[in-house]
Design a protein around this motif. Structure first.
Motif, PDB file in Angstrom:
ATOM      1  N   LYS A  39      50.466  39.084  29.836  1.00  0.00           N
ATOM      2  CA  LYS A  39      50.500  38.103  30.901  1.00  0.00           C
ATOM      3  C   LYS A  39      50.697  38.758  32.092  1.00  0.00           C
ATOM      4  N   ILE A  51      46.879  40.067  32.540  1.00  0.00           N
ATOM      5  CA  ILE A  51      45.533  39.265  31.984  1.00  0.00           C
ATOM      6  C   ILE A  51      45.827  37.926  32.526  1.00  0.00           C
ATOM      7  N   THR A  65      43.867  35.114  31.937  1.00  0.00           N
ATOM      8  CA  THR A  65      43.156  34.185  31.088  1.00  0.00           C
ATOM      9  C   THR A  65      43.701  33.951  29.847  1.00  0.00           C
ATOM     10  N   LEU A  67      36.305  40.571  27.296  1.00  0.00           N
ATOM     11  CA  LEU A  67      37.682  40.492  27.727  1.00  0.00           C
ATOM     12  C   LEU A  67      38.948  40.591  26.785  1.00  0.00           C
ATOM     13  N   HIS A  99      39.530  37.875  35.431  1.00  0.00           N
ATOM     14  CA  HIS A  99      40.613  37.785  34.289  1.00  0.00           C
ATOM     15  C   HIS A  99      41.730  38.755  34.493  1.00  0.00           C
ATOM     16  N   THR A 100      41.663  39.750  35.463  1.00  0.00           N
ATOM     17  CA  THR A 100      42.980  40.496  35.347  1.00  0.00           C
ATOM     18  C   THR A 100      43.687  40.188  37.126  1.00  0.00           C
ATOM     19  N   GLN A 140      34.432  40.612  34.590  1.00  0.00           N
ATOM     20  CA  GLN A 140      35.433  40.368  33.806  1.00  0.00           C
ATOM     21  C   GLN A 140      36.947  40.718  34.656  1.00  0.00           C
ATOM     22  N   PRO A 177      47.717  38.860  24.877  1.00  0.00           N
ATOM     23  CA  PRO A 177      47.474  39.640  25.946  1.00  0.00           C
ATOM     24  C   PRO A 177      48.666  39.829  26.991  1.00  0.00           C
ATOM     25  N   ALA A 180      44.837  46.747  28.697  1.00  0.00           N
ATOM     26  CA  ALA A 180      45.996  46.233  29.399  1.00  0.00           C
ATOM     27  C   ALA A 180      47.582  46.661  28.799  1.00  0.00           C
ATOM     28  N   LEU A 235      39.462  44.312  27.623  1.00  0.00           N
ATOM     29  CA  LEU A 235      40.282  44.685  28.621  1.00  0.00           C
ATOM     30  C   LEU A 235      41.718  44.337  28.221  1.00  0.00           C
ATOM     31  N   SER A 236      41.933  43.207  27.404  1.00  0.00           N
ATOM     32  CA  SER A 236      43.165  43.027  26.936  1.00  0.00           C
ATOM     33  C   SER A 236      43.787  44.183  26.263  1.00  0.00           C
TER      34      SER A 236
END
Length: 837
Positions: free
Chosen positions: A195, A198, A200, A264, A341-342, A337, A193, A271, A267-268
């Motif tokens: 960086k 994200i 995590t 997650l 994580h973001t 989340q 993902p 992103a 979400l990646s």
């Protein structure tokens, strides 16, 4: 992350409060071919759809047609309208379809080039359950239409039979080819993902899932069951030919097991929209002012060299906005989340719920818009809501099994959304049966499976009748558009989960009430089966079945009027037996410490037998049921008519305190106390589908020294989030038992603070139970998880378990390559099983 928190505070409960009953469309659902009619498709000049040769077509009722309320429109494989069924036929068919007496399938029998310019003949095949055959045939006879049935010489010309005979080998070869090429759809890469967005590190299976999601959205492959030939493109299932290349399916079914971190991973994927990315995970943030951002990816060609490829947003999608549709309980998961994580402020989210903006421009400021199925359903008939005005880059249906009823407003609403990429996200895409998948196909716009008549012909009917072809098609379909990994195969190091069954004996009172209710249920169902009217009395049957299930859990769940009519034994008063009464008085006066000879305790609800022995009412009835109906002391033969109750003046006072725990509740208390003795810090979740049971359990658990919390559908989403947070706090003195509603707690929440799960009653479909278990057994769980199912012996509980096994088998086979020739839907035979008929 930024979020309109004023909206979050107003979120109220809108969970699906389904009744505790099986799907209403499943019982007696087996239908058979009554016959077929030859009809014309008319009005071809008004529509753009074309028929290229012998081809299946879809028939769709159009009751709101302003020219004809009986209209039936005809769609080709691409779901483009070709015309209508002629009025003299639709006038007969429409009432039968609307009353659910029949469903229909149609095929154009030959190349239509030699027919009249504005009409095409087709064969319409009529299917009904056997009990409706005569009424269906009578309807056609009265109308003067010729229904060709199996006793007609022309019945053999049915094009459906010709297609079945001629195409069987070809189709088998196609499916064999699909199975051999499944590796083309396998996850064979990873994506890191971005960086910069994200924070995590993803597990390996999440990186592989991200790779699959990304490449599904950028796929240029032909949809499943389409092949390219010299004439253009051919759908091998429907025989539809086209010169135009069919659009790829951008999206699919993300069906990873629950608890594997799908949110997650998604979400990646979101992103990535803000970055120029490559499969090595390098990311450069895109200027957000650019309304048409570009995704750049480097894709290796077959010879190993790197090839630069640019994918631009098609149509008028505008900014790469993602709409997430989910139950309100899942809002907290997405928010958590995003927060954890973001990188703060990089992904902006808006909750389109409660008091919400109607301004499209306002929504376009956000990367993610969260809304609920009910919100979309309530706006189905509105033309002003902004959700419909946006061409979304991506729509994600989280917990998508919620739309399994394709007729529901929320299912229709999500299918109408405009989007380039469409994702169905659920760990349980099949709950009750294969029909659950149809509404997912409608949302994905996977033609021709998104048209119900095609789905019935190609998948639903063959599976319902045990034809292996239906299951083969379903397997091939799922293999090409879905990704599913289980916890066992994901290699994420989760601690083990074990499932145990706790068999509970019902008390005498519970057993009596249960047996009488089951006898009534058997009489009802047997009568309706004999008359062929099960479906006409469906609600009555389900009501009785519900009572049986409630009795197994706690008799207080059953309405008082039902208990009053079935519960009392009406033993004869001993006053009418002078000799026996004299012996009773003597025994009571002579023995101040009189005990029941069975339980060795002072008798509760005294019963004196005809042989002049005193017992507790529950004890003697249980003894008579478990033995040869003899007195436990003198072995005299006893029947219910030999049992007598004392006159009121001789009856001891009855304990009028709050209702005592049921047999299941008492068994639960013992299990919880044993767990506490083993480890006082162990937390447990007790699931039930009955909210009243959760309330009934609170007092006995408190008296036993347990600190409890309750989580149910009557709470707002905000209150539920507070309960979950409080339950998750570790350390002594905190709550150790969470009493949770099975439906309200089955989706989108994290209960990894607990390591024990108790299911107080079995649910109709095992997927709901699995969702509940996996709120505890998921990423973040550190301890071994023990699940206990509370099952009443010799009851409907045990029979529901056998139905669960059938459903689990279908769900597994949909993702594998082999199937057996058997029926997999709940049908009349299953109803017989439930009631031991």
């Amino acid at each position: 992350m930024s979020l309109n928190r004023s909206v979050l505070a107003s979120v109220e409960d809108e969970e699906d409060q389904s009744s505790s009953s099986p799907p209403t469309s499943s019982i007696d659902s087996e239908t058979y071919l009554v016959g077929f009619i030859i009809a014309n498709i008319v009005g071809l000049q008004y529509y753009s759809g074309r028929i290229s040769g012998r081809e299946m077509v879809g028939l769709v009722r159009e009751p709101l047609n302003r020219f004809d309320p009986n209209a039936i429109k005809v769609l080709n494989t691409r779901t483009v309208q070709v015309g209508h069924i002629e009025k003299k036929v639709s006038g007969v068919l429409a009432p039968l379809i609307d009353s659910n007496l029949v469903h229909v399938e149609a095929i154009v029998p030959k190349n239509p080039k030699n027919t009249f310019r504005f009409k095409i003949p087709c064969h319409i095949h009529i299917f009904a359950n056997i009990g409706s055959f005569e009424s269906v045939k009578s309807a056609f006879l009265r109308s003067g239409l010729c229904l060709l049935s199996d006793n007609d010489p022309l019945f053999g010309t049915s094009e459906s039979m010709v297609v079945k005979d001629k195409k069987k080998t070809d189709l088998d070869a196609i499916f064999k080819l699909v199975d051999q090429n499944l590796s083309q759809n396998a996850v064979n890469g990873e994506i890191e993902p971005p960086k910069d967005l994200i924070l995590t590190d993803l597990f390996g299976h999440q990186k592989q899932g991200l790779y699959w999601l990304y490449h599904r959205e950028n796929s240029k492959e032909l949809p499943p069951f389409w092949v390219e030939n010299n004439a253009g493109f051919l759908n091998v299932l429907t025989n539809y030919e086209s010169n135009e290349r069919p659009d790829p399916i951008c999206g699919g079914i993300f069906a990873d097991d629950m608890g594997l971190g799908k949110t997650l991973t998604l979400l990646s994927l979101i992103a990535i929209d803000k970055c120029n990315v490559s499969t090595d995970g390098k990311c450069e943030v895109i200027d957000l002012d650019n309304e048409h951002p570009v995704i750049m990816s480097r894709k290796r060609s077959r010879n190993g060299s790197k090839k630069q490829k640019t994918e631009e947003c098609q149509g008028h999608v505008g900014p790469k906005m993602t709409l997430v549709v989910c139950p309100p309980s899942v809002f907290s998961t997405w928010i958590t989340q995003l927060t954890e994580h973001t990188k703060r402020g990089k992904l902006k989210a808006y909750m389109y719920y409660g008091e919400r903006t109607q301004d499209v421009a306002e929504l376009q400021k956000y990367d993610i818009v969260l809304t609920t199925y009910s919100t979309l359903g309530s706006e189905l008939d509105s033309s002003t809501d902004p959700i419909k005005k946006i061409d979304w880059w991506r729509v994600i249906l989280d917990e998508a099994h919620i739309i399994k009823n394709h007729r529901a407003k929320q299912s229709i609403a999500v299918s109408k959304l405009n989007a380039k990429n469409r994702w169905v996200v659920t760990g349980t895409p099949i709950q009750n049966g294969s029909m659950d998948l149809f509404s997912l196909m409608a949302f994905l716009r996977f033609h021709p499976f998104s048209t119900k008549s095609y789905w019935d012909t190609l998948v639903q009917r063959p599976i319902a009748q045990g034809n292996v072809n239906g299951l083969s098609r379903l397997q091939a379909l799922m293999a090409t558009i879905s990704l599913r990994r289980t916890k066992e195969k994901a290699l994420i190091g989760l601690p083990p989960k074990t499932i145990h069954t706790c068999h509970v004996e019902l008390s005498v009172e519970e057993r009596k009430l249960y047996d009488e209710m089951e006898t009534e249920a058997k009489n009802f169902v047997a009568k309706y089966i004999a008359k062929g009217s099960v479906m006409n009395n469906y609600s009555t049957i389900l009501s009785i079945i519900l009572r049986l299930r409630q009795i197994c859990t706690h008799t207080e769940l059953v309405p008082p009027d039902v208990r009053a009519s079935l519960l009392s034994y009406n033993f004869e008063d001993a006053s009418n037996k002078p000799g026996l009464l004299k012996k009773l008085i003597f025994l009571l006066q002579d023995s101040e410490d009189l005990d029941c000879p069975i339980c060795l305790s002072p008798p509760s609800k005294i019963i004196i037998t005809s042989c002049a022995h005193i017992f507790c009412e529950n004890c003697i009835i249980r003894a008579m049921k478990c033995s040869i109906s003899a007195c436990p002391l003198c072995r005299s033969r006893l029947t219910e008519s030999d049992l007598f109750s004392p006159p009121p003046e001789y009856a001891p006072e009855v304990d009028k305190s709050s209702c005592k725990p049921s047999s299941k509740a008492a068994a639960l208390l013992k299990l919880l106390e044993a767990s506490r003795t083993e480890n006082p810090s162990t937390k447990s979740v007790v699931f039930s589908q009955f909210r009243k049971l959760l309330l009934l359990l609170e007092q006995p658990l408190k008296e036993a020294g347990f600190k409890t919390l309750r989580l149910d559908g009557a709470m707002s989403a905000k209150k539920r989030a507070q309960v979950i947070e409080e339950f998750g706090v570790s350390g002594g003195g905190g709550p150790t038992v969470l009493l949770a509603s099975l439906k309200a707690s089955g989706t989108g929440i994290n209960l990894t603070a607990a390591s024990r799960v108790y299911l107080m009653e079995p649910w109709w479909n095992p997927a709901v139970e699995e969702q509940a278990m996996d709120r505890v057994h998921r990423i973040g769980q550190k301890d071994a998880v023990k699940v206990v199912k509370m099952i009443a012996n010799e009851s409907i509980d045990e029979r529901i378990l056998s139905l669960q096994e059938k459903k689990q088998k279908l769900a597994k086979e949909a993702f594998c390559n082999k199937g057996k020739d058997e029926k997999r839907e709940i049908n009349l035979a299953d109803l017989r099983t439930l009631l031991s008929l």
